[in-house]
Design an enzyme around this catalytic site. Sequence first.
Site, PDB file in Angstrom:
ATOM      1  N   HIS A  22     -55.761  35.579  32.519  1.00  0.00           N
ATOM      2  CA  HIS A  22     -54.843  34.704  31.793  1.00  0.00           C
ATOM      3  C   HIS A  22     -55.403  33.291  31.827  1.00  0.00           C
ATOM      4  O   HIS A  22     -55.953  32.855  32.837  1.00  0.00           O
ATOM      5  CB  HIS A  22     -53.460  34.740  32.431  1.00  0.00           C
ATOM      6  CG  HIS A  22     -52.833  36.108  32.385  1.00  0.00           C
ATOM      7  ND1 HIS A  22     -52.227  36.597  31.252  1.00  0.00           N
ATOM      8  CD2 HIS A  22     -52.754  37.094  33.306  1.00  0.00           C
ATOM      9  CE1 HIS A  22     -51.789  37.821  31.486  1.00  0.00           C
ATOM     10  NE2 HIS A  22     -52.099  38.149  32.738  1.00  0.00           N
ATOM     11  N   CYS A  34     -54.799  31.092  25.394  1.00  0.00           N
ATOM     12  CA  CYS A  34     -54.506  32.526  25.370  1.00  0.00           C
ATOM     13  C   CYS A  34     -54.250  32.989  23.939  1.00  0.00           C
ATOM     14  O   CYS A  34     -54.790  34.009  23.502  1.00  0.00           O
ATOM     15  CB  CYS A  34     -53.295  32.827  26.247  1.00  0.00           C
ATOM     16  SG  CYS A  34     -52.823  34.566  26.244  1.00  0.00           S
TER      17      CYS A  34
END
Length: 106
Positions: A22, A34
């Site tokens: 992430h 992201c």
Amino acid sequence: MITVDITVNDEGKVTDVIMDGHADHGEYGHDIVCAGASAVLFGSVNAIIGLTSERPDINYDDNGGHFHIRSVDTNNDEAQLILQTMLVSLQTIEEEYNENIRLNYK
């Protein structure tokens, strides 16, 4: 951090791309790194499936944080061009957000 591991064969053809992790650049649902990396990856995979005869092996985590695409036919020039385009786009994101995404070539 998002890591993108790219495996290239002796002929310079992309065989595997694994995206893990992430970005942690922003709050969940508001993380532009992201979102950008995911859009590039999913758009590229959709283009390969929709525009070429290549049918890559795909493995992913339903909860996010992991996506693996493996090229079945490395001689498919159209699919390879899309994969190379994807990598250029991800490199552009990495140049701007190098604390949040890293590309590793193998």
